[in-house]
Motif scaffolding. Structure first.
Motif, PDB file in Angstrom:
ATOM      1  N   SER A  20      -4.328   5.105   2.843  1.00 49.16           N
ATOM      2  CA  SER A  20      -3.690   4.004   2.103  1.00 49.16           C
ATOM      3  C   SER A  20      -4.402   3.787   0.780  1.00 49.16           C
ATOM      4  N   ARG A  21      -3.588   3.510  -0.229  1.00 45.20           N
ATOM      5  CA  ARG A  21      -4.107   3.161  -1.554  1.00 45.20           C
ATOM      6  C   ARG A  21      -3.303   1.976  -2.064  1.00 45.20           C
ATOM      7  N   CYS A  22      -3.967   1.065  -2.728  1.00 49.06           N
ATOM      8  CA  CYS A  22      -3.293  -0.105  -3.289  1.00 49.06           C
ATOM      9  C   CYS A  22      -3.108   0.121  -4.781  1.00 49.06           C
ATOM     10  N   TYR A  45       0.847  -1.186   0.000  1.00 47.95           N
ATOM     11  CA  TYR A  45       0.000   0.000   0.000  1.00 47.95           C
ATOM     12  C   TYR A  45       0.884   1.239   0.000  1.00 47.95           C
ATOM     13  N   LEU A  63      -6.039  -2.970   7.822  1.00 47.51           N
ATOM     14  CA  LEU A  63      -5.728  -3.673   6.582  1.00 47.51           C
ATOM     15  C   LEU A  63      -5.534  -5.167   6.823  1.00 47.51           C
TER      16      LEU A  63
END
Length: 125
Positions: free
Chosen positions: A18-20, A7, A41
């Motif tokens: 958070s970004r994936c 992430y 997460l």
């Protein structure tokens, strides 16, 4: 745990986000602390992949001035760990070499260590 999902973490408007980037998870995670983000997460992963839960890894997208300092810290930390390992190896080598000629107390004095530490080094594998 078969794999790890990475992430990208940023700090926006007083919250960690958070970004994936690889798309394995959708949406954005938001938390007030990194510990909470990691717990959230991990919980999502355990729910989504109950059979083979992937781990969580963070990559921090930091402001440039902070990123430079953090990168320098990580470089120096890695160097310090390598030096510590080498120092430990040399301590064993020196203790064994010196005690083959002199007593443990004299070796301790030469090395600047306690007699007990010299003995530990001498008998280590």
């Amino acid at each position: 745990m078969s794999k790890t999902i990475t992430y990208v973490i940023t700090y926006e408007n007083g919250r960690w986000v958070s970004r994936c980037p690889t798309g394995e998870t959708e949406g954005v995670g938001v938390a007030s602390s990194l510990s909470q983000m990691e717990r959230d997460l991990a919980e999502i992963h355990a729910w989504a992949w109950a059979e083979d839960t992937p781990g969580v890894e963070f990559v921090f997208d930091l402001p440039e001035d902070v990123a430079v300092v953090v990168a320098e810290y990580h470089r120096e930390k890695k160097l310090a760990e390598a030096h510590t390992k080498r120092t430990a190896e040399l301590a064993v080598k020196a203790a064994k070499a010196l005690t083959s000629h002199w007593s443990e107390p004299d070796t301790a004095r030469v090395m600047g260590l306690s007699k007990q530490r010299v003995h530990q080094l001498k008998v280590s594998a």
